[in-house]
Design a protein around this motif. Structure first.
Motif, short mmCIF file in Angstrom:
data_model
loop_
_atom_site.label_atom_id
_atom_site.label_comp_id
_atom_site.label_asym_id
_atom_site.label_seq_id
_atom_site.Cartn_x
_atom_site.Cartn_y
_atom_site.Cartn_z
N GLY A 1 0.80 -1.22 0.00
CA GLY A 1 0.00 0.00 0.00
C GLY A 1 0.83 1.27 0.00
N ALA A 2 2.16 1.12 0.13
CA ALA A 2 3.03 2.31 0.16
C ALA A 2 4.25 2.16 -0.73
CB ALA A 2 3.47 2.57 1.60
N TRP A 3 4.51 0.97 -1.23
CA TRP A 3 5.71 0.68 -2.02
C TRP A 3 5.76 1.53 -3.28
CZ3 TRP A 3 6.05 -3.03 -6.44
CH2 TRP A 3 7.37 -3.31 -6.81
N GLN A 4 6.92 2.14 -3.55
CA GLN A 4 7.09 3.01 -4.72
C GLN A 4 8.44 2.73 -5.40
OE1 GLN A 4 5.19 5.46 -6.35
NE2 GLN A 4 3.47 4.67 -5.15
N PRO A 5 8.48 1.75 -6.30
CA PRO A 5 9.73 1.46 -7.02
C PRO A 5 9.99 2.55 -8.07
CG PRO A 5 7.96 0.15 -7.92
CD PRO A 5 7.38 0.88 -6.74
N GLU A 6 11.20 2.55 -8.61
CA GLU A 6 11.55 3.58 -9.59
C GLU A 6 10.83 3.36 -10.92
OE1 GLU A 6 15.75 3.81 -10.04
OE2 GLU A 6 16.14 4.33 -7.94
N GLU A 7 10.67 2.12 -11.33
CA GLU A 7 10.10 1.83 -12.64
C GLU A 7 8.64 1.39 -12.50
OE1 GLU A 7 11.02 -1.06 -16.54
OE2 GLU A 7 12.37 -1.05 -14.80
N ARG A 8 7.79 1.87 -13.39
CA ARG A 8 6.39 1.51 -13.40
C ARG A 8 6.17 0.19 -14.15
NH1 ARG A 8 6.68 4.14 -9.64
NH2 ARG A 8 5.70 6.16 -9.21
N PHE A 9 4.93 -0.31 -14.07
CA PHE A 9 4.63 -1.65 -14.58
C PHE A 9 3.62 -1.62 -15.73
CE2 PHE A 9 6.10 -2.21 -10.27
CZ PHE A 9 6.94 -3.31 -10.37
N ASP A 10 3.77 -2.60 -16.63
CA ASP A 10 2.79 -2.78 -17.70
C ASP A 10 1.48 -3.32 -17.14
OD1 ASP A 10 4.62 -2.22 -20.00
OD2 ASP A 10 5.63 -4.03 -19.26
N ALA A 11 1.59 -4.16 -16.15
CA ALA A 11 0.40 -4.78 -15.56
C ALA A 11 0.64 -5.08 -14.09
CB ALA A 11 0.04 -6.07 -16.31
N ILE A 12 -0.46 -5.10 -13.34
CA ILE A 12 -0.39 -5.37 -11.90
C ILE A 12 -1.54 -6.30 -11.54
CG2 ILE A 12 -0.66 -4.40 -9.58
CD1 ILE A 12 0.69 -1.86 -10.61
N LEU A 13 -1.22 -7.28 -10.71
CA LEU A 13 -2.24 -8.15 -10.13
C LEU A 13 -2.29 -7.87 -8.63
CD1 LEU A 13 -4.27 -10.48 -10.23
CD2 LEU A 13 -2.36 -12.07 -9.99
N LEU A 14 -3.44 -7.45 -8.16
CA LEU A 14 -3.64 -7.19 -6.73
C LEU A 14 -4.73 -8.12 -6.22
CD1 LEU A 14 -3.43 -5.72 -4.03
CD2 LEU A 14 -4.90 -3.90 -4.97
N ASP A 15 -4.31 -9.22 -5.63
CA ASP A 15 -5.23 -10.13 -4.95
C ASP A 15 -5.22 -9.71 -3.49
OD1 ASP A 15 -7.00 -12.34 -4.78
OD2 ASP A 15 -5.38 -13.53 -3.93
N ALA A 16 -6.17 -8.89 -3.12
CA ALA A 16 -6.10 -8.17 -1.85
C ALA A 16 -6.53 -9.02 -0.67
CB ALA A 16 -6.98 -6.93 -1.94
N PRO A 17 -5.98 -8.72 0.50
CA PRO A 17 -6.47 -9.38 1.72
C PRO A 17 -7.95 -9.06 1.90
CG PRO A 17 -5.06 -7.49 2.26
CD PRO A 17 -4.93 -7.72 0.80
N CYS A 18 -8.72 -10.06 2.33
CA CYS A 18 -10.17 -9.89 2.40
C CYS A 18 -10.74 -10.82 3.46
CB CYS A 18 -10.81 -10.15 1.03
SG CYS A 18 -10.64 -11.88 0.49
N ALA A 19 -12.05 -10.80 3.59
CA ALA A 19 -12.72 -11.64 4.58
C ALA A 19 -12.71 -13.11 4.19
CB ALA A 19 -14.16 -11.17 4.78
N SER A 20 -12.41 -13.40 2.94
CA SER A 20 -12.26 -14.79 2.46
C SER A 20 -13.53 -15.62 2.58
CB SER A 20 -11.11 -15.49 3.19
OG SER A 20 -9.91 -14.78 3.06
#
Length: 454
Positions: A314-333
């Protein structure tokens, strides 16, 4: 029958009971950790295998302990109703593992076809072993004898789907999805799920070798049998365990050959492996050191290489951006109750509200990591709209540069019952009917493919 034969049979039964005692003790301790200490079963099982309740048990006893725990949790509502019928003064307080002993004992009698003399005798022995529960050993004997005698009739008359689903969860599902979907999802949760494998190649071949079948998702489904590590292909890294629904979000990203992709909240690594296998240059991010180590171990077995980063997604900021991102977020499951029957007794409306805030923070940061025109797939294994549809609506309201990239009919997943009219993906536990309960079903999942404006 001679006195000699009687004594021999008595000694034989005693040995059998003593052999079964460690598995029952482990089951009671595991259940006690869930109900009294509010610890997730998966975490408790992990510690139990590494040096706790299950550490020195034979494989057969481990399997029995897990079966007792799973049955106790899946049918808790029915079992409680039966026990309450025979507990005239209710359950005593400060009685140690008494409730877990009664719950697991009744589970064996009502749903596991364990002979009454074995289940009851071992439950009494467990009570005597616990300093707080031992004064209730006669209560355990009396109640479980009544369960064995009349409990089956009581349990059979109950509405199993309704009574085994806690009120808070049933009510919110009915509000969100209606009575029919709620009931079907609750019924699916009563059946132990099959085992789904994502294979690196040749799904038809692996289905034949493992006695399974290939699903429309491309996964190979088999029925659970023995230790996963002993199955053909595990050691050689030819496949990994992953529910069919959990394999869908990564598929929404399409062709990833040569693309730079971030997998946020990546552990334990099933989706990471999918991305790497698809030819992406993957950066896997997770905040937990132990979970990241587990991911690295899994990827090593599979012979797949990714870059791992321990960071707050939620705070990570690398130097290079991404073509695609997968965010499988923590949830109630709550979509995974088939596999995790402790969830209804550990989660609450308050937990969901807190998780929604976490997810929003993760989503906002994920968008900031995308290249212009990049793709973000957001997913949760939850049946709660706040963690899915409402979360995406709120994101688009905050950030007009983000829009849904809807599933198309010409895509493999776009022509399924899981593709909603809005263009998102939503699965329910009762779907994927393969003709019998033990082969059917999949986890409840939400996934949305989003595009950042150029």
């Amino acid at each position: 029958m001679t006195t000699s034969n009687t004594q021999t049979n008595s000694l034989s039964r005693t040995r059998d009971h003593q052999v079964g005692l460690p598995a029952r003790r482990a089951a009671a301790d595991l259940l006690n950790a869930v109900f009294q200490k509010k610890q997730p079963l998966d975490e408790v099982l992990g510690r139990a295998r590494d040096g706790g309740y299950l550490f020195d048990l034979p494989v057969r006893d481990r399997a029995l302990a897990r079966a007792i725990v799973g049955t106790s949790l899946r049918h808790k509502g029915q079992i409680d109703a039966v026990l309450n019928t025979f507990l005239e003064r209710g359950l005593p307080s400060r009685a140690g593992t008494l409730y877990a002993i009664l719950l697991s004992g009744a589970a064996q009698l009502l749903f596991m076809s364990v002979p009454p003399h074995a289940a009851i005798d071992l439950a009494v022995r467990l009570a005597k072993w616990d300093p707080r529960a031992k004064r209730y050993d006669k209560l355990v004997n009396a109640v479980l004898r009544r369960v064995a005698d009349k409990g089956g009739e009581i349990a059979a008359k109950l509405d199993a789907a309704r009574v085994n689903t806690p009120d808070w969860l049933w009510d919110r599902w009915v509000r969100a999805w209606g009575e029919e979907r709620t009931r079907a999802s609750a019924e699916a949760a009563l059946v132990e799920p099959p085992l789904d494998l994502t294979v690196k190649s040749d799904p038809d071949g692996w289905a034949a070798r493992l006695g399974g079948r290939v699903l429309p998702t491309g996964s190979v489904r088999i029925l659970p049998k023995g230790r996963i590590e002993d199955l053909d292909g595990f050691i050689d890294g030819n496949w990994w365990v992953q529910d069919a629904a959990a394999s869908l979000p990564a598929q929404l990203l399409g062709d990833l050959t040569g693309k730079r992709v971030a997998d946020l909240c990546a552990a334990p690594g099933g989706k990471t492996a999918q991305l790497a296998l698809a030819g992406a240059e993957v950066v896997a991010v997770d905040h937990s050191k132990s979970r990241l180590e587990r991911l690295e171990e899994n990827l090593k077995r599979l012979g797949l290489t990714v870059e791992t980063v321990r960071a707050d997604a939620g705070a990570w900021q690398p130097e290079e951006r991404f073509d695609a991102i997968l965010l499988d977020a923590p949830c109630a499951s709550t979509g995974t109750i088939r596999r995790h029957p402790d969830i209804p007794y550990l989660k609450s409306d308050k937990d969901i509200a807190e998780l929604v805030d976490v997810q929003a923070r993760l989503l906002d940061n994920a968008v900031s990591l995308l290249k212009p025109g990049g793709t973000l797939v957001y997913s949760t294994c939850s049946l709660e709209p706040e963690e899915g549809e409402a979360q995406i609506a709120a994101l688009m309201a905050r950030n007009p540069a983000i829009r849904i990239d809807p599933l198309r009919k010409d895509e493999p997943l776009g022509d399924t019952e899981w593709a909603e009219a809005s263009g998102i993906l939503r699965t329910f536990p009762f779907q994927l009917d393969l003709g019998s309960p033990e082969w059917s079903g999949l986890d409840g999942f939400f996934a949305a493919r989003l595009r950042l404006a150029d």
